[in-house]
Design a protein around this motif. Sequence first.
Motif, short mmCIF file in Angstrom:
data_model
loop_
_atom_site.label_atom_id
_atom_site.label_comp_id
_atom_site.label_asym_id
_atom_site.label_seq_id
_atom_site.Cartn_x
_atom_site.Cartn_y
_atom_site.Cartn_z
N LEU A 206 -16.09 10.52 1.37
CA LEU A 206 -16.62 11.85 1.05
C LEU A 206 -16.11 12.91 2.01
CD1 LEU A 206 -20.36 11.17 0.14
CD2 LEU A 206 -18.83 12.67 -1.14
N ARG A 207 -16.14 12.58 3.30
CA ARG A 207 -15.71 13.54 4.31
C ARG A 207 -14.20 13.80 4.21
NH1 ARG A 207 -18.21 16.41 4.21
NH2 ARG A 207 -17.35 17.46 6.02
N LEU A 208 -13.42 12.79 3.88
CA LEU A 208 -11.97 12.96 3.72
C LEU A 208 -11.69 13.87 2.52
CD1 LEU A 208 -10.65 9.35 4.41
CD2 LEU A 208 -10.59 11.32 5.96
N LEU A 209 -12.43 13.67 1.44
CA LEU A 209 -12.24 14.51 0.25
C LEU A 209 -12.62 15.96 0.53
CD1 LEU A 209 -13.60 12.04 -2.46
CD2 LEU A 209 -11.24 12.88 -2.27
N ASP A 210 -13.50 16.15 1.53
CA ASP A 210 -13.91 17.50 1.91
C ASP A 210 -12.94 18.11 2.93
OD1 ASP A 210 -15.83 19.57 1.52
OD2 ASP A 210 -16.62 19.17 3.53
N GLY A 211 -11.91 17.33 3.33
CA GLY A 211 -10.91 17.84 4.27
C GLY A 211 -11.39 17.91 5.70
N ASP A 212 -12.23 16.97 6.10
CA ASP A 212 -12.80 16.96 7.46
C ASP A 212 -11.79 16.42 8.47
OD1 ASP A 212 -14.30 16.67 9.77
OD2 ASP A 212 -16.10 16.00 8.71
N GLY A 214 -11.65 16.97 11.68
CA GLY A 214 -12.29 16.54 12.92
C GLY A 214 -12.66 15.07 12.87
N LEU A 215 -13.14 14.62 11.72
CA LEU A 215 -13.50 13.21 11.56
C LEU A 215 -12.26 12.33 11.64
CD1 LEU A 215 -15.54 10.97 10.96
CD2 LEU A 215 -15.17 11.40 8.52
N VAL A 216 -11.17 12.77 11.02
CA VAL A 216 -9.92 12.00 11.07
C VAL A 216 -9.47 11.82 12.51
CG1 VAL A 216 -7.49 11.98 10.43
CG2 VAL A 216 -9.20 12.73 8.76
N GLU A 217 -9.55 12.90 13.31
CA GLU A 217 -9.16 12.81 14.72
C GLU A 217 -10.05 11.83 15.48
OE1 GLU A 217 -9.22 16.76 16.24
OE2 GLU A 217 -7.65 17.48 14.89
N SER A 218 -11.36 11.90 15.23
CA SER A 218 -12.30 11.01 15.90
C SER A 218 -12.04 9.55 15.52
CB SER A 218 -13.75 11.39 15.56
OG SER A 218 -14.09 12.63 16.10
N LEU A 219 -11.74 9.32 14.24
CA LEU A 219 -11.45 7.95 13.78
C LEU A 219 -10.17 7.43 14.41
CD1 LEU A 219 -12.40 8.20 9.99
CD2 LEU A 219 -13.41 6.60 11.63
N ASN A 220 -9.14 8.27 14.48
CA ASN A 220 -7.87 7.85 15.06
C ASN A 220 -8.01 7.41 16.50
OD1 ASN A 220 -6.30 8.16 12.77
ND2 ASN A 220 -5.79 10.30 13.20
N LYS A 221 -8.89 8.06 17.25
CA LYS A 221 -9.11 7.71 18.65
C LYS A 221 -9.76 6.34 18.82
CE LYS A 221 -9.61 12.51 20.20
NZ LYS A 221 -10.60 13.53 20.65
N ARG A 222 -10.46 5.90 17.79
CA ARG A 222 -11.27 4.68 17.91
C ARG A 222 -10.75 3.52 17.11
NH1 ARG A 222 -14.21 9.10 18.70
NH2 ARG A 222 -15.91 9.06 20.23
#
Length: 223
Positions: A206-212, A214-222
Amino acid sequence: MSTFKIALAGNPNTGKSTLFNALTGLKQHTGNWAGKTVELAEGAFEYLDDTFKIIDLPGTYSLYSNSVDEEVARDYILFENPDVTLVVVDGTALERNLNLALQVLEMTEKVIVCVNLIDEAEKKGITIDSGRLSKQLNVPVVKISARNKLGFDHLFKTIHDLVHGNITTKKYKINYSPELEKKIDELEPIVEKIVGNRFPSRWIALRLLDGDRGLVESLNKRM
């Protein structure tokens, strides 16, 4: 004695920090969150044979990436995997406050909704059916007054029962438009292959479809 983590979430001015102070007393301190300028208050309390570490997250109206406060609150719930997230809502403005509660419930089912200011709500003639609301949300709903410590015995027992598996909860599913649900169905299996069962794949889709971003960056770090 076991130790459990509790995240405390809620809109500003819901009495969230009052609840934190009432639960932890003097057993608290503050610290910055992982390279951010946002300070988080941490404390602890004991109940029966357990210790509960509690984190007072920044007061936010949503968990989207519109501000540092929102990112910090979202990332804590998502990545720190607290044993319980207490979502504090204002009993005098329940409908407005439930927006954040529903966002949390899409992320995790380990939630207790605390309806605070219940004494003020009753003075205004507002009646809240906590049992019915609990059935609708699939999680416990506890009515309290943090300022007067009303309902604390029930709250403590509910927290204890939830962490020990005596209460069954379910993640809340919001049904969106058919077009959006189709896109979620297409994207979620791809997300699940990447994150496994570590994170909520439907919510991330859902968040990816909304173009989030910031979440992508946080996920990449972890990852």
